[in-house]
Design an enzyme around this catalytic site. Structure first.
Site, PDB file in Angstrom:
ATOM      1  NE  ARG A 240      -2.842   0.446   3.405  1.00 47.58           N
ATOM      2  CZ  ARG A 240      -2.442   1.174   4.468  1.00 47.58           C
ATOM      3  NH1 ARG A 240      -2.286   2.475   4.353  1.00 47.58           N
ATOM      4  NH2 ARG A 240      -2.207   0.593   5.625  1.00 47.58           N
TER       5      ARG A 240
ATOM      6  CG  ASP B  96      -9.487  13.585 -16.832  1.00 45.91           C
ATOM      7  OD1 ASP B  96      -8.782  12.952 -17.639  1.00 45.91           O
ATOM      8  OD2 ASP B  96     -10.449  13.083 -16.234  1.00 45.91           O
TER       9      ASP B  96
ATOM     10  CE  LYS C 184     -12.544   5.327 -19.867  1.00 47.58           C
ATOM     11  NZ  LYS C 184     -12.362   5.661 -18.492  1.00 47.58           N
TER      12      LYS C 184
ATOM     13  CE1 TYR D 146     -17.453   9.213 -17.262  1.00 45.71           C
ATOM     14  CE2 TYR D 146     -16.141   9.318 -15.267  1.00 45.71           C
ATOM     15  CZ  TYR D 146     -16.969   8.620 -16.124  1.00 45.71           C
ATOM     16  OH  TYR D 146     -17.308   7.329 -15.826  1.00 45.71           O
TER      17      TYR D 146
HETATM   18  N1  PLP Z   1     -11.816  10.873 -16.607  1.00 48.44           N
HETATM   19  C1  PLP Z   1     -12.425  10.712 -17.789  1.00 48.44           C
HETATM   20  C2  PLP Z   1     -12.266  11.775 -18.835  1.00 48.44           C
HETATM   21  C3  PLP Z   1     -13.185   9.571 -18.062  1.00 48.44           C
HETATM   22  O1  PLP Z   1     -13.791   9.427 -19.259  1.00 48.44           O
HETATM   23  C4  PLP Z   1     -13.296   8.580 -17.051  1.00 48.44           C
HETATM   24  C5  PLP Z   1     -14.073   7.350 -17.274  1.00 48.44           C
HETATM   25  O2  PLP Z   1     -14.743   7.174 -18.261  1.00 48.44           O
HETATM   26  C6  PLP Z   1     -12.670   8.802 -15.820  1.00 48.44           C
HETATM   27  C7  PLP Z   1     -11.923   9.937 -15.631  1.00 48.44           C
HETATM   28  C8  PLP Z   1     -12.767   7.774 -14.713  1.00 48.44           C
HETATM   29  O3  PLP Z   1     -11.900   6.725 -14.983  1.00 48.44           O
HETATM   30  P1  PLP Z   1     -12.071   5.249 -14.354  1.00 48.44           P
HETATM   31  O4  PLP Z   1     -13.255   4.621 -15.003  1.00 48.44           O
HETATM   32  O5  PLP Z   1     -10.768   4.590 -14.659  1.00 48.44           O
HETATM   33  O6  PLP Z   1     -12.275   5.434 -12.876  1.00 48.44           O
END
Ligand code: PLP
Length: 424
Positions: free
Chosen positions: A58, A185, A210, A112
């Site tokens: 951890r 992000d 992704k 998102y």
């Molecule tokens: N940020 C964006 C732009 C996303 O599209 C997503 C998920 O679709 C996330 C963060 C969250 O990622 P995770 O599903 O790996 O928690």
């Protein structure tokens, strides 16, 4: 080995042979929750921070550390900390931004959906206020930032599903002027298209689930920072909230990163070709792709993307801008997958109104342009001619079935779809 009884040998036999003299060509999966040392003083020095090594997973794991090193290198950061998902990484980045009761987060209105929910429910419960603004309107953003004096500015490099591009350099300038932290992000752009830290961002967040992983087989997240002073807070958010990345996932994502450049090159060129083809389709009223941007959005793109590519996502609006037409189109696809994710090496197509933007009311969706006929295509590495052929045949099926239904107006399908639409 001490103890020779069979049950003792079951436990210890074969273990702890020591590291081989040669360095493994590929980082092994260190599937170990703890690490053993000859002397307890050694453990003490590591826990105290005098020596950098691993004691308990951890707090750090060699496979995860290799992924973190890779991310710091490709995002031009000082260091990176990995988390169990993109949401855990966003949570950590916000926790590490000195938010307290009364603090304001100025967030892009195109974030998102789950990021909004995180801000409103988790941080909102502790008195953190979230205000949204259109980050592509730099003048409005600056005015709002000066008015509210937020602690954090939060945006995505490319928005989902309308692919709006933030001018990260401008956003970071505004953040500096008001003394806020800029968190970006960068999931959709990846460092292949944009490196926000080079443009002045303080923290970069990824859903590694992704493009970084790219093979739909791992869930993970990461925060990359520009300055060492962010490290204690980001580590604290990891070790105390405990949302660690497993070494198995770290290994998959690390392997994915090796082909990120190759995949993005192919996916971007496939997307550009697809976007050009779909512009000619009478069944589509709008093709959204950064290459076609004009005016301020084109300038933001120039300032923010460091190459000459436009990304691997194409969003289309069907001429028949209805849920029924979208479902007919999606159900007629043979090759492209109806996948909920983006950034995989296969083409994945989603209906944002019932997927990413499902929580919004039809009115809210309409207001931001997520209409019922909007379709997001995450373009894969397949032969682009096959992708185009599949999408064109699905459009043809969708249109042909639509005209049949119109002839027999008031069919059961139409009524039930309309009812579902109202219930959401
Ligand atoms: N940020 C964006 C732009 C996303 O599209 C997503 C998920 O679709 C996330 C963060 C969250 O990622 P995770 O599903 O790996 O928690």
């Amino acid at each position: 080995m001490t103890g020779s009884s069979l049950s003792t040998r079951f436990v210890h036999a074969g273990e702890r042979r020591g590291a081989p003299a040669g360095v493994p060509a590929s980082t092994p999966i260190y599937a170990s929750s703890s690490f053993i040392y000859e002397r307890v003083e050694d453990i003490d020095r590591i826990v105290e921070g005098e020596v950098s090594d691993f004691v308990y997973s951890r707090y750090g794991n060699p496979t995860v550390a290799a992924f973190e090193d890779a991310m710091a290198a490709i995002e031009n950061g000082k260091f990176a900390i990995a988390y169990g998902s993109g949401m855990a990484a966003l949570h950590a980045a916000l926790l590490a931004s000195e938010l307290s009761t009364g603090s304001i987060v100025l967030a892009s209105k195109d974030l998102y959906g789950s990021t909004f929910e995180l801000l409103l429910t988790v941080f909102g419960a502790f008195g953190v206020k979230t205000v949204t603004e259109d980050f592509t309107d730099v003048a409005a953003l600056r005015a709002k930032a000066f008015e509210l004096q937020p602690r954090v500015l939060l945006c995505e490099t490319i928005s989902n599903p309308l692919l709006k591009v933030c001018d990260i350099g401008e956003c970071s300038q505004i953040a500096k002027e008001v003394g806020a932290k800029l968190i970006v992000d960068n999931t959709f752009a990846t460092p292949y298209l944009c490196r926000p830290l080079d443009l002045g961002a303080d923290l970069v967040v990824h859903s590694a689930t992704k493009y970084l992983g790219g093979h739909a087989d791992a869930t993970g997240g990461v925060v990359i920072a520009k300055e060492d002073f962010d490290k204690p807070a980001l580590l604290g958010a990891l070790t105390l909230a405990g949302g660690v990345l497993s070494p198995w996932e770290a290994h998959s994502i690390l392997r994915g990163i090796k082909t990120l450049g190759l995949r993005m090159e192919k996916q971007c060129s496939n997307a550009e070709r697809l976007a050009n083809e779909l512009r000619r389709s009478p069944q589509i009223s709008e093709v959204i792709y950064p290459k076609f941007f004009e005016g301020e959005q084109a300038a933001s793109l120039d300032n923010t993307f460091h190459g000459s590519e436009f990304g691997a996502i194409v969003t289309i609006r069907l001429a028949d801008d209805t849920r029924e037409a979208s479902y007919r189109f999606l159900n007629a696809l043979n090759l492209c997958t109806r996948a909920a994710s983006v950034g995989d090496l296969f083409t994945g197509i989603v209906h944002p109104a019932t997927a990413t933007h499902r929580e919004l009311s039809p009115k809210q969706r309409e207001k931001i342009g997520v209409t019922e006929g909007l379709i997001r295509i995450s373009v894969g590495i397949e032969d682009v001619n096959d992708i185009i052929a599949d999408i064109e045949q699905a459009l043809a099926v969708s249109t042909a079935c639509g005209s049949e239904r119109q002839k027999s107006a008031g069919t059961v399908e139409h009524t039930s779809a309309a009812a579902t639409w109202k219930e959401i």
